[in-house]
Design an enzyme around this catalytic site. Structure first.
Site, PDB file in Angstrom:
ATOM      1  N   ASP A  51       0.806  -1.221   0.000  1.00 13.75           N
ATOM      2  CA  ASP A  51       0.000   0.000   0.000  1.00 13.75           C
ATOM      3  C   ASP A  51       0.839   1.270   0.000  1.00 13.75           C
ATOM      4  O   ASP A  51       0.432   2.312   0.536  1.00 13.75           O
ATOM      5  CB  ASP A  51      -0.965   0.017   1.205  1.00 13.75           C
ATOM      6  CG  ASP A  51      -1.889  -1.182   1.203  1.00 13.75           C
ATOM      7  OD1 ASP A  51      -2.280  -1.602   0.093  1.00 13.75           O
ATOM      8  OD2 ASP A  51      -2.219  -1.680   2.293  1.00 13.75           O
ATOM      9  N   LYS A  69       1.881   2.095  -5.092  1.00 12.94           N
ATOM     10  CA  LYS A  69       2.412   1.530  -6.340  1.00 12.94           C
ATOM     11  C   LYS A  69       1.485   1.845  -7.517  1.00 12.94           C
ATOM     12  O   LYS A  69       1.934   2.212  -8.600  1.00 12.94           O
ATOM     13  CB  LYS A  69       2.561   0.003  -6.205  1.00 12.94           C
ATOM     14  CG  LYS A  69       3.568  -0.414  -5.147  1.00 12.94           C
ATOM     15  CD  LYS A  69       3.608  -1.922  -4.968  1.00 12.94           C
ATOM     16  CE  LYS A  69       2.353  -2.495  -4.350  1.00 12.94           C
ATOM     17  NZ  LYS A  69       2.101  -2.113  -2.959  1.00 12.94           N
ATOM     18  N   GLY A 116      -4.571  -4.255  -3.753  1.00 14.75           N
ATOM     19  CA  GLY A 116      -5.557  -3.216  -4.003  1.00 14.75           C
ATOM     20  C   GLY A 116      -4.798  -1.969  -4.393  1.00 14.75           C
ATOM     21  O   GLY A 116      -4.105  -1.373  -3.559  1.00 14.75           O
ATOM     22  N   HIS A 117      -4.871  -1.604  -5.651  1.00 13.28           N
ATOM     23  CA  HIS A 117      -4.116  -0.452  -6.153  1.00 13.28           C
ATOM     24  C   HIS A 117      -5.106   0.625  -6.590  1.00 13.28           C
ATOM     25  O   HIS A 117      -5.951   0.382  -7.450  1.00 13.28           O
ATOM     26  CB  HIS A 117      -3.212  -0.875  -7.324  1.00 13.28           C
ATOM     27  CG  HIS A 117      -2.179  -1.896  -6.929  1.00 13.28           C
ATOM     28  ND1 HIS A 117      -1.272  -2.420  -7.803  1.00 13.28           N
ATOM     29  CD2 HIS A 117      -1.905  -2.470  -5.725  1.00 13.28           C
ATOM     30  CE1 HIS A 117      -0.487  -3.281  -7.163  1.00 13.28           C
ATOM     31  NE2 HIS A 117      -0.859  -3.340  -5.905  1.00 13.28           N
ATOM     32  N   GLN A 133       1.984  -6.000  -3.182  1.00  9.53           N
ATOM     33  CA  GLN A 133       2.492  -6.109  -1.801  1.00  9.53           C
ATOM     34  C   GLN A 133       3.805  -5.329  -1.647  1.00  9.53           C
ATOM     35  O   GLN A 133       4.012  -4.379  -2.390  1.00  9.53           O
ATOM     36  CB  GLN A 133       2.649  -7.588  -1.379  1.00  9.53           C
ATOM     37  CG  GLN A 133       1.322  -8.342  -1.236  1.00  9.53           C
ATOM     38  CD  GLN A 133       0.742  -8.842  -2.545  1.00  9.53           C
ATOM     39  OE1 GLN A 133       1.430  -9.480  -3.326  1.00  9.53           O
ATOM     40  NE2 GLN A 133      -0.532  -8.568  -2.789  1.00  9.53           N
TER      41      GLN A 133
HETATM   42  P1  GDP Z   1      -0.682   0.313  -3.526  1.00 14.31           P
HETATM   43  O1  GDP Z   1      -1.292  -0.941  -3.007  1.00 14.31           O
HETATM   44  O2  GDP Z   1       0.787   0.377  -3.286  1.00 14.31           O
HETATM   45  O3  GDP Z   1      -1.030   0.606  -4.960  1.00 14.31           O
HETATM   46  O4  GDP Z   1      -1.309   1.484  -2.665  1.00 14.31           O
HETATM   47  P2  GDP Z   1      -2.878   1.670  -2.328  1.00 14.31           P
HETATM   48  O5  GDP Z   1      -3.533   2.206  -3.534  1.00 14.31           O
HETATM   49  O6  GDP Z   1      -3.415   0.445  -1.705  1.00 14.31           O
HETATM   50  O7  GDP Z   1      -2.786   2.722  -1.162  1.00 14.31           O
HETATM   51  C1  GDP Z   1      -2.287   4.004  -1.356  1.00 14.31           C
HETATM   52  C2  GDP Z   1      -3.404   5.006  -1.070  1.00 14.31           C
HETATM   53  O8  GDP Z   1      -2.845   6.279  -0.918  1.00 14.31           O
HETATM   54  C3  GDP Z   1      -4.416   5.105  -2.185  1.00 14.31           C
HETATM   55  O9  GDP Z   1      -5.668   5.418  -1.647  1.00 14.31           O
HETATM   56  C4  GDP Z   1      -3.887   6.280  -3.025  1.00 14.31           C
HETATM   57  O10 GDP Z   1      -4.912   6.977  -3.721  1.00 14.31           O
HETATM   58  C5  GDP Z   1      -3.315   7.154  -1.949  1.00 14.31           C
HETATM   59  N1  GDP Z   1      -2.134   7.916  -2.338  1.00 14.31           N
HETATM   60  C6  GDP Z   1      -1.145   7.590  -3.218  1.00 14.31           C
HETATM   61  N2  GDP Z   1      -0.195   8.559  -3.241  1.00 14.31           N
HETATM   62  C7  GDP Z   1      -0.596   9.504  -2.359  1.00 14.31           C
HETATM   63  C8  GDP Z   1      -0.016  10.734  -1.898  1.00 14.31           C
HETATM   64  O11 GDP Z   1       1.057  11.142  -2.309  1.00 14.31           O
HETATM   65  N3  GDP Z   1      -0.724  11.428  -0.957  1.00 14.31           N
HETATM   66  C9  GDP Z   1      -1.904  10.991  -0.458  1.00 14.31           C
HETATM   67  N4  GDP Z   1      -2.505  11.723   0.461  1.00 14.31           N
HETATM   68  N5  GDP Z   1      -2.467   9.835  -0.858  1.00 14.31           N
HETATM   69  C10 GDP Z   1      -1.807   9.104  -1.786  1.00 14.31           C
HETATM   70  P1  IMO Z   2      -0.937  -4.120  -2.222  1.00  8.62           P
HETATM   71  O1  IMO Z   2      -0.502  -4.675  -3.573  1.00  8.62           O
HETATM   72  C1  IMO Z   2      -0.892  -4.584   2.085  1.00  8.62           C
HETATM   73  C2  IMO Z   2      -0.942  -8.673   3.649  1.00  8.62           C
HETATM   74  C3  IMO Z   2      -2.170  -9.127   4.400  1.00  8.62           C
HETATM   75  C4  IMO Z   2      -1.521 -10.094   5.371  1.00  8.62           C
HETATM   76  C5  IMO Z   2      -0.437 -10.754   4.525  1.00  8.62           C
HETATM   77  C6  IMO Z   2      -0.835 -12.087   3.926  1.00  8.62           C
HETATM   78  O2  IMO Z   2      -2.209  -3.387  -2.252  1.00  8.62           O
HETATM   79  O3  IMO Z   2       0.203  -3.395  -1.595  1.00  8.62           O
HETATM   80  P2  IMO Z   2      -2.409 -12.746   1.875  1.00  8.62           P
HETATM   81  O4  IMO Z   2      -3.864 -12.517   1.651  1.00  8.62           O
HETATM   82  O5  IMO Z   2      -1.528 -12.157   0.849  1.00  8.62           O
HETATM   83  O6  IMO Z   2      -2.074 -14.188   2.142  1.00  8.62           O
HETATM   84  O7  IMO Z   2      -2.098 -11.972   3.264  1.00  8.62           O
HETATM   85  O8  IMO Z   2      -0.149  -9.834   3.499  1.00  8.62           O
HETATM   86  N1  IMO Z   2      -1.207  -8.143   2.286  1.00  8.62           N
HETATM   87  C7  IMO Z   2      -1.138  -6.849   1.968  1.00  8.62           C
HETATM   88  N2  IMO Z   2      -0.912  -5.767   2.736  1.00  8.62           N
HETATM   89  N3  IMO Z   2      -1.047  -4.451   0.763  1.00  8.62           N
HETATM   90  C8  IMO Z   2      -1.249  -5.526  -0.025  1.00  8.62           C
HETATM   91  O9  IMO Z   2      -1.252  -5.451  -1.375  1.00  8.62           O
HETATM   92  C9  IMO Z   2      -1.350  -6.789   0.579  1.00  8.62           C
HETATM   93  N4  IMO Z   2      -1.568  -8.038   0.115  1.00  8.62           N
HETATM   94  C10 IMO Z   2      -1.471  -8.854   1.179  1.00  8.62           C
HETATM   95  O10 IMO Z   2      -2.792  -8.042   5.043  1.00  8.62           O
HETATM   96  O11 IMO Z   2      -0.877  -9.389   6.397  1.00  8.62           O
HETATM   97 MG    MG Z   3      -2.870  -1.563  -1.816  1.00  4.72          MG
END
Ligand code: GDP
Ligand code: IMO
Ligand code: MG
Length: 430
Positions: A13, A16, A40-41, A224
């Protein structure tokens, strides 16, 4: 002109999706190489939010080829649902623009059920998974009893494969006191999935090879983060795949030379979802504030993310393990308005100072962070699109982080919006 691999450098999270979407303007092909719909991106483009789990984050840009590589575990129904959802949002997705590797492994309902069952069992063994069946599907893959995408094209010949898989799963199910699964039920599940996903299935390694030879630019999208890597992460509180950059080659079917530049993504602080050690975790008011300002709730499960200060020790380590050439530092804006900011610069373990994350679970749970305190800034970084827009103290913070992790910062992100991104050094031009 290098291909670029984007990997998480923390516990996932990191942002990416946003960075891959931003970089994909300069790419021809975007490929996912591990994980599944545990990812979840989130992308935000001109106020419109797109949530992706299996689809590469280049899908929203017309004219890009999206590939789900062999290293991914694919739940066919989840994939079909996600395609339908994105199409409803106006994204063009066809068998010409999306390809799924014929040798990728399937996630079936039996895997999801087993994942949930284990997570619900005895306290103390819980990993805090996303319950998507990721772990059990990878187990079947390395156990050589998995059913793969290409198998869906040969349903009548699948009998012995289904029996092999069931002999394993039914033994487990008997142990859990669950009813056994029938051959017919699995067959039915596979045949209902086949027409939904088969149009997208292809030998993607070959397609990638052709594209690479033709000079197309490939962007590899990790899921991840390195601290969730099954070898290098906080084992056993990890996911079931390799999340580090080396996997980009294996998980897409290209040789390691195809990997040019490795871009690590890190938040300006740290979050983690699920169980496991987190040395810089803040359970106080500041931790709550980071969670609120950063909207730190899981995209997949909605769980609140645990929040803490930036851990430069772990980040330096994951930088080495993934061979990171540059970092995209995201969510700098979440630190706006803090009087002071801490960064973990070493750990204390049983009275000794150490400079790396130890491998043992026991030691990982005992380490205490040693902090350096950095002055915060009064102005806002939120929405900044150039260095000149950043308060001087925020620039100092970024520069200090760069020193502490011993890795250049290539990009800075200042809001969820695609355009709110500061380019310091272009990964594609490196
Ligand atoms: P990922 O799994 O690495 O793709 O990240 P996620 O999308 O799960 O989580 C990142 C969250 O932060 C998302 O809701 C993005 O919209 C948000 N986000 C990304 N970059 C920024 C930033 O620079 N500032 C803020 N406030 N939010 C951001
Ligand atoms: P993105 O791509 C954050 C964590 C779960 C748990 C562990 C194992 O959005 O960064 P799993 O279901 O993969 O067997 O769970 O990994 N986990 C993540 N945490 N971002 C993710 O993906 C994750 N995908 C799995 O919360 O701790
Ligand atoms: Mg994510």
């Amino acid at each position: 002109m290098a291909n670029v691999v984007v990997v998480g450098a923390q516990w996932g999270d990191e942002g990416k999706g946003k960075i891959v979407d931003w970089l994909s303007e300069k790419a021809d092909v975007v490929v996912r190489f591990q994980g599944g719909h545990n990812a979840g991106h989130t992308l935000v483009i001109d106020g419109v939010t797109y949530k992706l789990s299996l689809l590469p984050s280049g899908v929203v840009r017309p004219g890009k080829l999206s590939i789900i590589g062999n290293g991914v575990v694919v739940d066919p129904h989840a994939l079909a649902d996600e395609i339908a959802r994105l199409k409803e949002q106006g994204v063009e997705l066809t068998p010409e623009t999306l390809k799924v590797a014929d040798n990728a492994t399937l996630i079936l309902s039996v895997h999801r059920e087993l994942d949930a069952l284990r997570e619900g069992s005895t306290e103390g063994t819980r990993i805090g998974t996303t319950k998507r069946g990721i772990g059990p599907a990878y187990e079947d893959k390395v156990g050589r009893r998995a059913i793969r995408l290409r198998d869906l094209a040969n349903l009548p010949t699948l009998g012995p494969k289904i029996d092999r898989m069931l002999s394993h799963h039914n033994a487990l199910r008997r142990g859990f006191g669950l009813p056994e699964l029938t051959h017919e039920a699995i067959y039915e599940e596979l045949s209902s999935a086949a027409p939904k996903v088969l149009p997208y299935v292809e030998a993607t390694w070959e397609l990638l090879d052709e594209r690479a030879r033709a000079g197309d630019r490939i962007l590899f999208e990790g899921a991840q983060g390195a601290l969730l890597d099954v070898d290098h992460g906080t084992y056993p509180f990890v996911t079931s795949s390799n999340t580090t950059a080396g996997q980009a080659a294996t998980g897409s079917g290209l040789g390691p030379r195809a990997i040019g530049y490795v871009l690590g993504i890190a938040k300006a602080y740290t979050t983690r979802v699920g169980e496991g050690p987190f040395p810089t975790e803040l359970t106080d008011e500041i931790g709550r504030r980071l969670g609120e300002r950063g909207h730190e709730f899981g995209t997949v499960t909605g769980r609140p993310r645990r929040c803490g200060w930036l851990d430069a020790v772990a980040l330096r380590q994951t930088g080495r393990i993934s061979g990171i050439d540059g970092i995209a530092l995201t969510k700098l804006d979440v630190l706006d308005g803090l009087d002071e900011i801490k960064v973990c610069v070493a750990y204390e373990l049983d009275g000794q100072t150490i400079n790396r994350l130890p491998a043992s679970q026991g030691a990982q749970s005992r380490i205490r962070p040693v902090y350096e305190t950095i002055e915060g800034w009064k102005g806002a970084t939120a929405g900044a699109r150039s260095w000149a827009d950043l308060p001087a103290q925020a620039v100092k913070y970024v520069r200090r982080v760069e020193e502490l992790i011993d890795c250049p910062i290539a990009l800075v992100s200042t809001s969820p919006e695609r355009a709110d991104t500061i380019l310091v050094a272009d990964p594609f031009e490196d």
